[in-house]
Design an enzyme around this catalytic site. Sequence first.
Site, PDB file in Angstrom:
ATOM      1  CD  GLN A  78      -2.964   1.030   2.251  1.00  0.00           C
ATOM      2  OE1 GLN A  78      -3.117   0.026   2.923  1.00  0.00           O
ATOM      3  NE2 GLN A  78      -3.691   2.116   2.430  1.00  0.00           N
ATOM      4  CG  PHE A  79       1.177   3.975  -3.497  1.00  0.00           C
ATOM      5  CD1 PHE A  79       1.128   5.356  -3.545  1.00  0.00           C
ATOM      6  CD2 PHE A  79       0.162   3.247  -4.114  1.00  0.00           C
ATOM      7  CE1 PHE A  79       0.090   6.006  -4.203  1.00  0.00           C
ATOM      8  CE2 PHE A  79      -0.864   3.880  -4.769  1.00  0.00           C
ATOM      9  CZ  PHE A  79      -0.911   5.274  -4.818  1.00  0.00           C
ATOM     10  CB  THR A  80      -1.954   5.439   0.182  1.00  0.00           C
ATOM     11  OG1 THR A  80      -2.470   4.267   0.810  1.00  0.00           O
ATOM     12  CG2 THR A  80      -2.395   5.503  -1.267  1.00  0.00           C
TER      13      THR A  80
END
Length: 150
Positions: A78-80
């Site tokens: 999850q890059f966020t």
Amino acid sequence: MRTVIQRVSQANVRVDGTVVGEIGKGLLVLVGIEDSDTVQDIEWLVKKIVGMRIFDDEQGVMNLSVKDVGGQILSISQFTLMASTKKGNRPSYIRASKGDFSKPMYLDFCKSLEQELGSKVEMGIFGADMKVSLLNDGPVTIVMDSKNKE
């Protein structure tokens, strides 16, 4: 690396309506990666996650690890998680690594989790539009950052 760890009764991840990863009792681990992350970050997080005593013992005290209870792990990239919200209302994801670096790091993280746990780790599909469902048990949610060990 940043992780959000949730103790769950069950969790799954779907891609295009198909379940690609599913667990019962265990941990849902969301993982964010930045360019400065190393094998040492993976090793530290994996040992902490698998050894973290956040499951109840016979007296109802959080004293057991996911390994102790025979639990499972579902890991989702999850890059966020690397978002910066310092300025304005639109998060900046400049700290999040691009796929050519973060995908191999994520796969190494999952492989290390499997080795430490001693069983298969379920995963989402890196870079896909994923729908994650979970039943948070407790709720118990822990945030860990390998660059800010607190």
